[in-house]
Write a protein that holds these residues in place. Structure first.
Motif, mmCIF file in Angstrom:
data_model
loop_
_atom_site.group_PDB
_atom_site.id
_atom_site.type_symbol
_atom_site.label_atom_id
_atom_site.label_comp_id
_atom_site.label_asym_id
_atom_site.label_seq_id
_atom_site.Cartn_x
_atom_site.Cartn_y
_atom_site.Cartn_z
ATOM 1 N N ALA A 137 0.883 -1.002 -0.103
ATOM 2 C CA ALA A 137 0.051 0.040 -0.047
ATOM 3 C C ALA A 137 1.022 1.267 -0.049
ATOM 4 C CB ALA A 137 -0.864 0.056 0.997
ATOM 5 N N ILE A 164 0.288 4.514 -2.427
ATOM 6 C CA ILE A 164 -0.026 5.840 -2.007
ATOM 7 C C ILE A 164 1.199 6.717 -2.761
ATOM 8 C CG2 ILE A 164 0.296 7.196 0.043
ATOM 9 C CD1 ILE A 164 -2.223 5.793 0.093
ATOM 10 N N TYR A 209 -4.912 5.321 -5.377
ATOM 11 C CA TYR A 209 -5.322 5.199 -3.916
ATOM 12 C C TYR A 209 -6.304 4.365 -3.539
ATOM 13 C CZ TYR A 209 -3.089 10.122 -3.634
ATOM 14 O OH TYR A 209 -2.309 11.118 -3.654
ATOM 15 N N ALA A 239 -4.581 1.340 -3.009
ATOM 16 C CA ALA A 239 -3.916 1.307 -1.693
ATOM 17 C C ALA A 239 -5.049 1.003 -0.508
ATOM 18 C CB ALA A 239 -3.308 2.768 -1.232
ATOM 19 N N ASP A 284 -4.826 0.126 3.512
ATOM 20 C CA ASP A 284 -4.529 1.567 4.029
ATOM 21 C C ASP A 284 -5.521 2.457 4.033
ATOM 22 O OD1 ASP A 284 -2.937 3.972 4.427
ATOM 23 O OD2 ASP A 284 -1.250 3.316 3.374
ATOM 24 N N ALA A 333 -5.654 6.056 2.747
ATOM 25 C CA ALA A 333 -6.017 6.378 1.227
ATOM 26 C C ALA A 333 -7.399 6.944 1.277
ATOM 27 C CB ALA A 333 -5.913 5.044 0.627
#
Length: 140
Positions: free
Chosen positions: A87, A91, A121, A124, A129, A132
């Motif tokens: 991730a 990002i 994003y 991710a 994540d 994001a």
């Protein structure tokens, strides 16, 4: 009662641990080597990834700091290809397209691509994540 001055010992006679270490000055306008920079996106304990991944991320970070967005993008995208479930790489790659982030690095407006940033994003976010979500919310 006055104190006696400490004897001066030449550097050669001092034990290694007592010789001060001086950082080498960088010439004006140059960035320190990528290996000397802490990663902008990787936590310090991120050691499970292959060494090439960490190297690519550091090179991407160094390029971003220099404002070389095209090189940073290439490094982050290679890192994401090397470790597809990262991730952090997704990002970082997304930030190289993000119209909200790029001006912070002095990038010209033509490098921004909100749709591609959104894709990175979302990748991710799919990898878990939560950062994001905030990045996606701020995209125009």
């Amino acid at each position: 009662m006055p104190r006696a001055a400490a004897p001066v010992v030449p550097a050669q006679a001092q034990p290694q641990s007592q010789i001060p270490i001086q950082a080498q000055a960088q010439p004006p306008g140059t960035a320190p080597p990528a290996s000397a920079l802490p990663s902008l996106v990787l936590p310090p304990a991120a050691t499970a990834e292959p060494p090439i991944f960490a190297s690519l991320m550091r090179m991407g970070d160094a390029a971003m700091v220099r404002g070389d967005i095209t090189r940073a993008r290439a490094m982050y995208e290679r890192a994401a290809a090397t470790v597809p479930d990262s991730a952090a790489a997704a990002i970082a790659a997304g930030k190289t397209y993000d119209p909200n982030i790029l001006p912070l690095f002095g990038a010209p407006p033509g490098l921004a691509d909100a749709a591609r940033a959104r894709g990175w994003y979302e990748r991710a976010r799919a990898l878990g994540d939560r950062a994001a979500d905030g990045l996606l919310a701020t995209l125009r």
